[in-house]
Design a protein around this motif. Structure first.
Motif, short mmCIF file in Angstrom:
data_model
loop_
_atom_site.label_atom_id
_atom_site.label_comp_id
_atom_site.label_asym_id
_atom_site.label_seq_id
_atom_site.Cartn_x
_atom_site.Cartn_y
_atom_site.Cartn_z
N ARG A 118 0.98 -1.29 -0.04
CA ARG A 118 0.19 -0.11 -0.16
C ARG A 118 1.16 1.13 0.15
NH1 ARG A 118 -4.27 -1.56 -1.90
NH2 ARG A 118 -5.27 0.33 -1.35
N LEU A 119 0.63 2.35 -0.72
CA LEU A 119 1.40 3.10 -1.14
C LEU A 119 1.02 4.66 -0.71
CD1 LEU A 119 4.05 3.72 -2.65
CD2 LEU A 119 3.01 4.01 -4.89
N ILE A 120 2.04 5.56 -0.08
CA ILE A 120 1.66 6.93 0.26
C ILE A 120 2.67 7.59 -0.63
CG2 ILE A 120 1.73 8.59 1.86
CD1 ILE A 120 0.85 6.87 4.00
N LEU A 121 2.24 8.55 -1.41
CA LEU A 121 3.20 9.56 -2.30
C LEU A 121 3.16 10.72 -1.40
CD1 LEU A 121 1.56 8.79 -5.72
CD2 LEU A 121 3.49 7.48 -4.50
N ALA A 122 4.26 11.03 -1.09
CA ALA A 122 4.56 12.36 -0.18
C ALA A 122 5.13 13.45 -1.00
CB ALA A 122 5.52 12.06 1.29
N PHE A 123 4.24 14.26 -1.59
CA PHE A 123 4.60 15.27 -2.69
C PHE A 123 5.07 16.55 -1.90
CE2 PHE A 123 2.83 12.83 -6.12
CZ PHE A 123 3.61 13.48 -7.27
N ARG A 124 6.20 17.15 -2.31
CA ARG A 124 6.28 18.59 -1.90
C ARG A 124 5.42 19.38 -2.91
NH1 ARG A 124 10.27 22.63 -1.98
NH2 ARG A 124 8.60 23.33 -0.64
N HIS A 125 4.67 20.41 -2.03
CA HIS A 125 3.68 21.13 -2.69
C HIS A 125 4.06 22.48 -2.36
CE1 HIS A 125 0.35 22.70 -4.12
NE2 HIS A 125 -0.49 22.52 -3.27
N CYS A 126 5.15 23.35 -3.27
CA CYS A 126 5.65 24.50 -2.65
C CYS A 126 4.80 25.46 -3.34
CB CYS A 126 7.10 24.73 -3.46
SG CYS A 126 7.37 24.34 -5.21
N GLU A 127 4.11 25.31 -4.59
CA GLU A 127 3.16 26.27 -5.24
C GLU A 127 1.88 25.77 -5.82
OE1 GLU A 127 4.42 27.85 -8.94
OE2 GLU A 127 6.21 27.82 -7.99
N VAL A 128 1.23 26.64 -6.18
CA VAL A 128 -0.13 26.18 -6.83
C VAL A 128 -0.01 25.53 -8.23
CG1 VAL A 128 -1.77 27.86 -5.65
CG2 VAL A 128 -0.64 28.37 -8.01
N ASP A 129 1.01 25.60 -8.83
CA ASP A 129 1.23 24.94 -10.12
C ASP A 129 1.35 23.39 -10.00
OD1 ASP A 129 0.87 27.01 -12.07
OD2 ASP A 129 2.70 27.72 -11.68
N ASP A 130 1.86 23.03 -8.80
CA ASP A 130 2.37 21.64 -8.54
C ASP A 130 1.39 20.43 -9.17
OD1 ASP A 130 4.64 22.77 -7.35
OD2 ASP A 130 3.79 22.65 -5.39
N PRO A 131 0.18 20.61 -8.97
CA PRO A 131 -0.57 19.44 -9.40
C PRO A 131 -0.55 19.37 -11.03
CG PRO A 131 -2.00 20.86 -7.94
CD PRO A 131 -0.61 21.61 -8.08
N LEU A 132 -0.03 20.25 -11.84
CA LEU A 132 0.41 20.00 -13.18
C LEU A 132 1.37 18.85 -13.30
CD1 LEU A 132 -0.17 23.58 -14.36
CD2 LEU A 132 -1.69 21.97 -14.24
N SER A 133 2.48 19.17 -12.62
CA SER A 133 3.66 18.11 -12.74
C SER A 133 3.08 16.96 -12.28
CB SER A 133 4.58 18.65 -11.66
OG SER A 133 4.96 19.92 -12.02
N GLY A 134 2.20 16.82 -11.35
CA GLY A 134 1.69 15.55 -10.74
C GLY A 134 0.88 14.83 -11.87
N LEU A 135 -0.08 15.68 -12.43
CA LEU A 135 -0.92 14.82 -13.42
C LEU A 135 0.07 14.47 -14.66
CD1 LEU A 135 -3.59 17.60 -13.66
CD2 LEU A 135 -3.99 15.13 -13.09
N TYR A 136 0.85 15.24 -15.01
CA TYR A 136 1.94 14.87 -16.19
C TYR A 136 2.80 13.38 -15.71
CZ TYR A 136 5.71 14.54 -19.42
OH TYR A 136 6.59 14.30 -20.36
N LEU A 137 3.06 13.25 -14.44
CA LEU A 137 3.76 12.39 -14.13
C LEU A 137 2.86 11.16 -13.99
CD1 LEU A 137 6.31 10.99 -12.60
CD2 LEU A 137 4.97 11.54 -10.29
N PHE A 138 1.74 11.29 -13.69
CA PHE A 138 0.62 9.91 -13.70
C PHE A 138 0.23 9.60 -15.21
CE2 PHE A 138 -0.40 11.30 -9.42
CZ PHE A 138 0.70 10.45 -8.71
N SER A 139 -0.17 10.68 -16.02
CA SER A 139 -0.91 10.46 -17.32
C SER A 139 0.24 10.21 -18.36
CB SER A 139 -1.59 11.81 -17.66
OG SER A 139 -0.88 12.89 -17.89
N ARG A 140 1.65 10.75 -18.29
CA ARG A 140 2.32 10.36 -19.42
C ARG A 140 3.41 9.79 -18.82
NH1 ARG A 140 -1.99 14.00 -20.60
NH2 ARG A 140 -1.76 15.10 -22.66
N ALA A 141 4.31 10.55 -17.84
CA ALA A 141 5.61 9.84 -17.75
C ALA A 141 5.53 8.55 -17.27
CB ALA A 141 6.33 10.84 -16.61
N ILE A 142 4.90 7.87 -16.30
CA ILE A 142 4.83 6.62 -15.69
C ILE A 142 4.44 5.58 -16.82
CG2 ILE A 142 4.03 5.22 -14.02
CD1 ILE A 142 6.13 7.23 -13.08
#
Length: 463
Positions: free
Chosen positions: A67-91
């Protein structure tokens, strides 16, 4: 907030794969264009470092091994865009390259601040629910509805769970704020919940860092922003930079002057209108050290104004004090005991509105403190790069906009940025759970140690 409101209802996650698909398809537009005033966007490309580790973890997760917890750094409001790219494209791309078959969609449940739907709009609550988000009433000491749902999804959810361990953005790519214990506590609860269900999956926490770089630093845009801030403060523009002079030194002096002016004005404000006393500082301090100490004194006294109004004790660090003030303010505005405001008499409604308006104003002091929680007088001096100039200038922009009363100010875009998403080394929780389960003191120490190790892991990924 000028009027009392009924309590904020919990928004249950109702995952809808069609909505997630639409969000994934719209990602290139979201990266490029500003869809809300508070979203700078302008991010391309997004680089993934050590993504193979996350591919392996997702493969184990989908095969019911962890079971997995992803502890993302969240320094500013744009961060979810990087997370979406990670899940939808990169991985998915990395999985195909490695010949690993992953079930689609690659996604995660996530926890978000319930307050976001207040200033962004109810549509955001609907969207987040449709893509598996869990709202957390951040002001509450313990939001049991959110905790219950998070624990349930951690054990039985279709996806891993994403949590921002800092609890709030600090506006700095290269500074990790002190972590809150939520990630560690959720991880240990997950171990216990799995044991009660007689399941053998291991619990893993993986730190993930997001960091931004400007592709082509545009000092002219920074000059424009600083000129705007100087005009807002009634300051004349500094002397022009000479063609042979390094721009870093010129803009550093301008930012220092702005910071010192703001501090002086805010000190006068609290001294004159709130009768606060600021301590004298040693003459031996450098200009930067003086700025840092004055700022910390200002943040402390600003929080005292709110704490005294709400009857709170000065306890804990700056972030902990902000959270308690937020809880107190929300309790005055979102009244759980007033389920039907329309049934109140005009007098009672007027009194409730008066309290809500006063609480909202008192919370503004805390919001200003939040803006500067990671700011120091030496951040730029330690590394005078364009990114640090931009971050500090934008923090000043946000603070001045708050003071001016601007709602959802349109943040300036200072150029295209690239995002670097780094996957850290996984942290196994099960062995640590032995100490956690011994007694209350052992549990407290285990949570603190895991939080500390996670902090170190996130800091090491900053380049």
């Amino acid at each position: 907030m000028d009027h009392a409101q009924p309590k904020l209802d919990f928004i249950p996650p109702t995952f809808n794969p069609f909505v997630l698909r639409m969000v994934h398809l719209s990602l290139p537009m979201l990266q490029r264009f500003r869809v809300q005033p508070w979203l700078p966007a302008g991010i391309s490309p997004i680089e993934t470092v050590n993504g193979e580790t996350l591919v392996d973890l997702y493969h184990q997760f989908q095969n019911n091994k962890i079971r997995l917890i992803l502890a993302f750094r969240h320094c500013e409001v744009d961060d979810p865009l990087s997370g979406l790219y990670l899940f939808s494209r990169a991985i998915p791309k990395l999985a195909r390259q490695q010949g690993i078959s992953l079930q689609s969609p690659i996604h995660s449940h996530f926890m978000y601040d319930r307050g976001m739907t207040i200033w962004a709009g109810n549509w955001l609550g609907w969207l987040f629910a449709q893509i598996g988000g869990i709202p957390v009433h951040r002001g509450k000491t313990l939001d049991w509805q959110a905790i219950k749902k998070a624990r349930e999804l951690l054990v039985n959810g279709r996806f891993p769970l994403t949590v921002a361990p800092e609890g709030a953005t600090n506006g700095h790519s290269e500074v990790v704020s002190p972590l809150e214990p939520g990630v560690a506590q959720l991880a240990f609860w997950c171990v216990e919940d799995l044991a009660k269900a007689k399941r053998v999956e291991q619990v893993v926490v993986v730190p993930i860092n997001i960091q931004y770089r400007y592709i082509n630093p545009q000092w002219s845009k920074l000059d424009w922003l600083l000129s705007k801030l100087e005009a807002d403060c009634g300051l004349a523009k500094s002397i022009e930079v000479a063609s042979t002079e390094k721009p870093e030194q010129f803009y550093y002096q301008r930012l220092l002057r702005l910071g010192e002016y703001l501090l002086t004005e805010m000190e006068h404000f609290y001294r004159h209108f709130y009768h606060r006393h600021f301590p004298d500082l040693p003459q031996s301090l450098s200009r930067e050290e003086n700025l840092t100490v004055r700022l910390q004194n200002l943040l402390d006294l600003s929080l005292q104004v709110g704490e005294e109004y709400f009857g709170l004790k000065q306890k804990g660090n700056i972030i902990e004090r902000c959270r308690r003030l937020e809880e107190a303010g929300w309790n005055y505005i979102y009244r759980e005991e007033l389920s039907n405001l329309k049934s109140l008499s005009s007098l009672k409604r007027g009194l409730a509105d008066l309290i809500a308006a006063e609480a909202s104003l008192r919370m503004l002091h805390m919001r200003l403190v939040e803006s500067f929680v990671a700011v120091t007088g030496t951040y730029i001096q330690e590394k005078p790069c364009f990114e640090r100039f931009a971050e500090t200038s934008l923090i000043l922009f946000d603070a001045i906009a708050r003071i001016k009363g601007t709602r959802n100010p349109r943040r300036p875009r200072l150029g295209w940025r690239k995002s670097r998403v780094t996957i850290g080394e996984p942290i196994s929780v099960n062995q640590r759970a032995i100490a956690y389960q011994q007694n209350r003191q052992g549990a407290k120490q285990a949570v603190a140690q895991l939080t500390h190790d996670l902090q170190i892991a996130l800091e090491k990924m900053i380049v």
